[in-house]
Design a protein around this motif. Structure first.
Motif, PDB file in Angstrom:
ATOM      1  N   LEU A  11       0.846  -1.199   0.000  1.00 46.55           N
ATOM      2  CA  LEU A  11       0.000   0.000   0.000  1.00 46.55           C
ATOM      3  C   LEU A  11       0.878   1.244   0.000  1.00 46.55           C
ATOM      4  O   LEU A  11       1.751   1.394   0.851  1.00 46.55           O
ATOM      5  N   ARG A  12       0.615   2.124  -0.977  1.00 49.57           N
ATOM      6  CA  ARG A  12       1.402   3.330  -1.124  1.00 49.57           C
ATOM      7  C   ARG A  12       0.534   4.569  -0.958  1.00 49.57           C
ATOM      8  O   ARG A  12      -0.693   4.526  -1.149  1.00 49.57           O
ATOM      9  N   LYS A  13       1.180   5.668  -0.643  1.00 51.30           N
ATOM     10  CA  LYS A  13       0.497   6.950  -0.578  1.00 51.30           C
ATOM     11  C   LYS A  13      -0.178   7.232  -1.912  1.00 51.30           C
ATOM     12  O   LYS A  13       0.423   7.064  -2.972  1.00 51.30           O
ATOM     13  N   GLY A  14      -1.442   7.615  -1.866  1.00 44.84           N
ATOM     14  CA  GLY A  14      -2.197   7.906  -3.080  1.00 44.84           C
ATOM     15  C   GLY A  14      -3.082   6.771  -3.537  1.00 44.84           C
ATOM     16  O   GLY A  14      -3.958   6.970  -4.397  1.00 44.84           O
ATOM     17  N   ASP A  15      -2.906   5.571  -2.983  1.00 43.29           N
ATOM     18  CA  ASP A  15      -3.811   4.468  -3.303  1.00 43.29           C
ATOM     19  C   ASP A  15      -5.201   4.779  -2.741  1.00 43.29           C
ATOM     20  O   ASP A  15      -5.335   5.375  -1.665  1.00 43.29           O
ATOM     21  N   LEU A  16      -6.215   4.366  -3.470  1.00 42.05           N
ATOM     22  CA  LEU A  16      -7.588   4.475  -2.969  1.00 42.05           C
ATOM     23  C   LEU A  16      -8.089   3.072  -2.679  1.00 42.05           C
ATOM     24  O   LEU A  16      -8.024   2.192  -3.540  1.00 42.05           O
ATOM     25  N   LEU A  22      -6.048  11.254 -13.416  1.00 44.55           N
ATOM     26  CA  LEU A  22      -7.110  11.155 -12.401  1.00 44.55           C
ATOM     27  C   LEU A  22      -6.542  11.371 -11.008  1.00 44.55           C
ATOM     28  O   LEU A  22      -5.648  10.647 -10.560  1.00 44.55           O
ATOM     29  N   ASP A  23      -7.071  12.374 -10.324  1.00 45.77           N
ATOM     30  CA  ASP A  23      -6.685  12.663  -8.942  1.00 45.77           C
ATOM     31  C   ASP A  23      -7.386  11.651  -8.030  1.00 45.77           C
ATOM     32  O   ASP A  23      -8.622  11.558  -8.054  1.00 45.77           O
ATOM     33  N   PRO A  24      -6.648  10.884  -7.230  1.00 40.74           N
ATOM     34  CA  PRO A  24      -7.292   9.889  -6.363  1.00 40.74           C
ATOM     35  C   PRO A  24      -8.283  10.513  -5.379  1.00 40.74           C
ATOM     36  O   PRO A  24      -9.277   9.879  -5.009  1.00 40.74           O
ATOM     37  N   GLN A  78     -10.820  18.973 -11.436  1.00 40.28           N
ATOM     38  CA  GLN A  78     -10.762  17.983 -10.360  1.00 40.28           C
ATOM     39  C   GLN A  78     -10.247  18.608  -9.070  1.00 40.28           C
ATOM     40  O   GLN A  78     -10.802  18.387  -7.989  1.00 40.28           O
ATOM     41  N   SER A  79      -9.195  19.410  -9.188  1.00 41.79           N
ATOM     42  CA  SER A  79      -8.589  20.037  -8.011  1.00 41.79           C
ATOM     43  C   SER A  79      -9.565  20.988  -7.328  1.00 41.79           C
ATOM     44  O   SER A  79      -9.639  21.037  -6.094  1.00 41.79           O
TER      45      SER A  79
END
Length: 331
Positions: free
Chosen positions: A190-195, A231-233, A279-280
């Motif tokens: 699991l990494r930072k940014g995973d959903l 795509l921004d998570p 998105q932001s």
């Protein structure tokens, strides 16, 4: 009113005026409060307290689903009873805390309603435009299946299950473990940014991984989604929340009594094809509401903790509220 069956679980309360004269079954005990010794309002607080539930539990016995209060033992229990003036102080203090808790809860509920309405407006417009299936914007991976055949052959590692993935947060308490090979550990890292998205239970419930989680993995009840640069998570997180709130996931779930979101169906979900700037902006707007929801929840939780501690302190009879509190009550 005292429930013989569930008194130990807190099913005790003062009878409300509208039920005056009502008939109860033999599984309930009813008593009149001696108002010369105890105020009804104070008795109500005592009856609802965990301390009172614990007392009831200590005199309950029986087999599973048939545990009942032993009435004779219950009537022999003793408890500290402060004078009426002290009782009024406790009732006032606890009442003030209850009002503050209710205010925080209502503020949180209002924030949720506004956030849901705003999400429906923002994503409703976007979904009317160009979309792409999730598989064109991200990779997905269902978690590791638990298997008894690998037990003992590999070292066990902590993993996330459905209960650990809540809306907007990952609960790292009470992690269970399963054996994983070195290959598994690479595959299910699991990494930072995973959903993370729940496959079953509350289908679609999601949480962002906000930092790398070395040494923690995920089981089959959870999808891991890794977005590409388009795509921004965080945008996908709020979009999944919108779909869950609006019923938009119904066409992508399978099962009759227990619904599931398979990997194939997840990858088919249409995602608004919009610019990173849009998105932001949407993430910024909805995150502000999410932060407010979290603050309201934290406030309510903190006040509940304070209430529990204060009640335990004063129900013990070992401490009293200073008489100067009477001035606060009068002001």
């Amino acid at each position: 009113m005292i429930s013989k069956i569930d008194a130990r679980k807190g099913s005790n309360s003062l009878l409300p005026p509208e039920l005056d004269g009502a008939v109860v079954t033999g599984d309930f005990l009813s008593y009149s409060v001696d108002t010369s010794v105890m105020s009804p309002a104070y008795m109500d607080i005592v009856a609802r307290s965990t301390q009172f539930s614990d007392l009831c539990d200590s005199v309950s016995a029986g087999t599973t689903n048939r545990v009942r209060l032993d009435v004779s033992k219950f009537l022999s229990l003793g408890m500290a009873v402060p004078n009426l003036r002290e009782q009024r102080r406790i009732v006032d203090l606890i009442g003030t805390l209850d009002e503050a808790i209710e205010s925080a809860v209502q503020s949180g509920e209002l924030t949720v309603r506004v956030r849901v309405a705003l999400s429906e407006s923002l994503f409703g417009v976007l979904c009317g435009g160009s979309t792409k299936p999730l598989l064109a914007l991200a990779s997905t991976r269902l978690g590791k299946m638990l298997s008894s055949t690998t037990a003992g052959s590999h070292r066990s590692w902590p993993y996330l299950r459905n209960a650990n993935v809540q809306w907007g947060r990952i609960d790292l308490h009470d992690l269970k473990e399963m054996p994983l090979s070195d290959v598994d550990r690479i595959e299910f890292e699991l990494r930072k940014g995973d959903l993370l998205i729940c496959e079953g239970g509350i289908v679609g419930r999601s949480a962002l991984v906000t930092e790398d989680l070395p040494g923690i993995y995920f089981q089959k009840a959870i999808h891991r989604v890794r977005c590409n640069d388009a795509l921004d998570p965080a945008f996908l997180y709020f979009y999944m929340q919108y779909l869950a709130d609006s019923g938009g996931l119904e066409d992508f779930t399978t099962g009759t009594t227990i619904r599931h979101l398979t990997g194939e169906k997840l990858r088919q979900i249409p995602v608004p094809d919009t610019s990173s700037e849009t998105q932001s902006k949407i993430v910024g707007i909805l995150q502000a509401f999410a932060d407010t929801e979290a603050e309201c929840q934290a406030t309510a939780d903190s006040l509940r903790s304070v209430r529990t501690n204060i009640l335990a302190t004063y129900l013990s009879g070992e401490h009293e509220i200073p008489s100067s509190y009477d001035e606060v009550m009068r002001s």
